[in-house]
Design an enzyme around this catalytic site. Sequence first.
Site, PDB file in Angstrom:
ATOM      1  N   GLY A   1       0.764  -1.243   0.000  1.00 39.29           N
ATOM      2  CA  GLY A   1       0.000   0.000   0.000  1.00 39.29           C
ATOM      3  C   GLY A   1       0.795   1.293   0.000  1.00 39.29           C
ATOM      4  O   GLY A   1       0.349   2.296  -0.544  1.00 39.29           O
TER       5      GLY A   1
ATOM      6  N   GLU B   1       3.905   4.269   6.079  1.00 37.58           N
ATOM      7  CA  GLU B   1       2.696   3.444   5.958  1.00 37.58           C
ATOM      8  C   GLU B   1       1.645   4.188   5.140  1.00 37.58           C
ATOM      9  O   GLU B   1       1.581   5.413   5.155  1.00 37.58           O
ATOM     10  CB  GLU B   1       2.122   3.141   7.357  1.00 37.58           C
TER      11      GLU B   1
ATOM     12  N   ASP C   1      -4.877   1.797  10.852  1.00 36.04           N
ATOM     13  CA  ASP C   1      -6.282   1.526  11.186  1.00 36.04           C
ATOM     14  C   ASP C   1      -6.308   1.116  12.662  1.00 36.04           C
ATOM     15  O   ASP C   1      -6.220   1.964  13.542  1.00 36.04           O
ATOM     16  CB  ASP C   1      -6.748   0.416  10.228  1.00 36.04           C
TER      17      ASP C   1
ATOM     18  N   LYS D   1      -6.943   6.385  10.996  1.00 39.64           N
ATOM     19  CA  LYS D   1      -8.330   6.270  11.458  1.00 39.64           C
ATOM     20  C   LYS D   1      -8.332   6.214  12.984  1.00 39.64           C
ATOM     21  O   LYS D   1      -8.274   5.125  13.568  1.00 39.64           O
ATOM     22  CB  LYS D   1      -8.955   4.977  10.923  1.00 39.64           C
TER      23      LYS D   1
ATOM     24  N   PHE E   1     -14.069   2.491   4.915  1.00 41.24           N
ATOM     25  CA  PHE E   1     -13.112   1.846   4.020  1.00 41.24           C
ATOM     26  C   PHE E   1     -12.761   2.767   2.849  1.00 41.24           C
ATOM     27  O   PHE E   1     -13.633   3.361   2.225  1.00 41.24           O
ATOM     28  CB  PHE E   1     -13.687   0.529   3.483  1.00 41.24           C
TER      29      PHE E   1
HETATM   30  P1  IMP Z   1      -4.351  -2.208  10.964  1.00 40.09           P
HETATM   31  O1  IMP Z   1      -3.407  -3.340  11.304  1.00 40.09           O
HETATM   32  O2  IMP Z   1      -5.747  -2.474  11.446  1.00 40.09           O
HETATM   33  O3  IMP Z   1      -3.842  -0.853  11.375  1.00 40.09           O
HETATM   34  O4  IMP Z   1      -4.538  -2.216   9.396  1.00 40.09           O
HETATM   35  C1  IMP Z   1      -3.467  -2.104   8.626  1.00 40.09           C
HETATM   36  C2  IMP Z   1      -3.637  -2.554   7.203  1.00 40.09           C
HETATM   37  O5  IMP Z   1      -4.978  -2.821   6.815  1.00 40.09           O
HETATM   38  C3  IMP Z   1      -3.191  -1.411   6.353  1.00 40.09           C
HETATM   39  O6  IMP Z   1      -1.799  -1.420   6.200  1.00 40.09           O
HETATM   40  C4  IMP Z   1      -3.957  -1.644   5.085  1.00 40.09           C
HETATM   41  O7  IMP Z   1      -3.246  -2.536   4.269  1.00 40.09           O
HETATM   42  C5  IMP Z   1      -5.234  -2.291   5.537  1.00 40.09           C
HETATM   43  N1  IMP Z   1      -6.330  -1.296   5.637  1.00 40.09           N
HETATM   44  C6  IMP Z   1      -6.846  -0.761   6.755  1.00 40.09           C
HETATM   45  N2  IMP Z   1      -7.848   0.101   6.473  1.00 40.09           N
HETATM   46  C7  IMP Z   1      -7.954   0.103   5.123  1.00 40.09           C
HETATM   47  C8  IMP Z   1      -8.830   0.808   4.206  1.00 40.09           C
HETATM   48  O8  IMP Z   1      -9.701   1.604   4.561  1.00 40.09           O
HETATM   49  N3  IMP Z   1      -8.622   0.551   2.885  1.00 40.09           N
HETATM   50  C9  IMP Z   1      -7.676  -0.315   2.431  1.00 40.09           C
HETATM   51  N4  IMP Z   1      -6.852  -0.989   3.246  1.00 40.09           N
HETATM   52  C10 IMP Z   1      -6.991  -0.785   4.594  1.00 40.09           C
HETATM   53 MG    MG Z   2      -0.614  -1.532   4.330  1.00 46.50          MG
END
Ligand code: IMP
Ligand code: MG
Length: 178
Positions: A48, A102, A106, A134, A155
């Site tokens: 990403g 990053e 999220d 977020k 999302f």
């Molecule tokens: P986390 O571990 O919950 O912080 O999520 C991290 C990963 O989830 C990110 O590096 C993204 O690859 C994916 N992700 C989280 N939210 C989104 C979104 O809204 N769109 C697309 N990918 C997301």
């Molecule tokens: Mg990512």
Amino acid sequence: MKETIILNKRFRESIPAEAILKRIDEMADQMNNDLSGRDVLFLGILNGAFMFASEIFKRLKIDARISFVKTASYTGTRSSGTLSRLIGLGEDIKGENVIILEDIVDSGHTLENIVHEIILRGAATIGIATLLFKPEAYVKNFTLDYTGFTIPNDFVVGFGLDYDGYGRNLTSVYTLVP
Ligand code: IMP
Ligand code: MG
């Protein structure tokens, strides 16, 4: 209202391309100030962050190197969900000043795993830069040193972020229309 369809879902533009690039200008200015005189290793988290990393990196005026790593998920023995480890970290990062790049933070689980592994590998300092954040979903307490945009818990796709692999090429950020 700019809209796009990806696979079977409708998305609406929420952060226009120009606003993203303007914000990246500011973030890079801030890094150039904060990190001046230091030798910094930027670590882009694939897939990403490739676009954000590229836009940040070309604006840097400090002595900087960049490398890219990927997180590989595996199911841990704990019930608390998925763990991940970093792959592709060829370099010895012992003693390095590392800035993680990053696309989005999220819940912060992914970030926690990455930071943990970078600490274990002996980095001297660790900074975190993310294009999107977020806060409503965030359950960790690492300070994010550089945040592009704080967004609602919806999302999103575009500017490197995907929906099932698609949408990464969009130059704006789009939010899923429920
Ligand atoms: P986390 O571990 O919950 O912080 O999520 C991290 C990963 O989830 C990110 O590096 C993204 O690859 C994916 N992700 C989280 N939210 C989104 C979104 O809204 N769109 C697309 N990918 C997301
Ligand atoms: Mg990512």
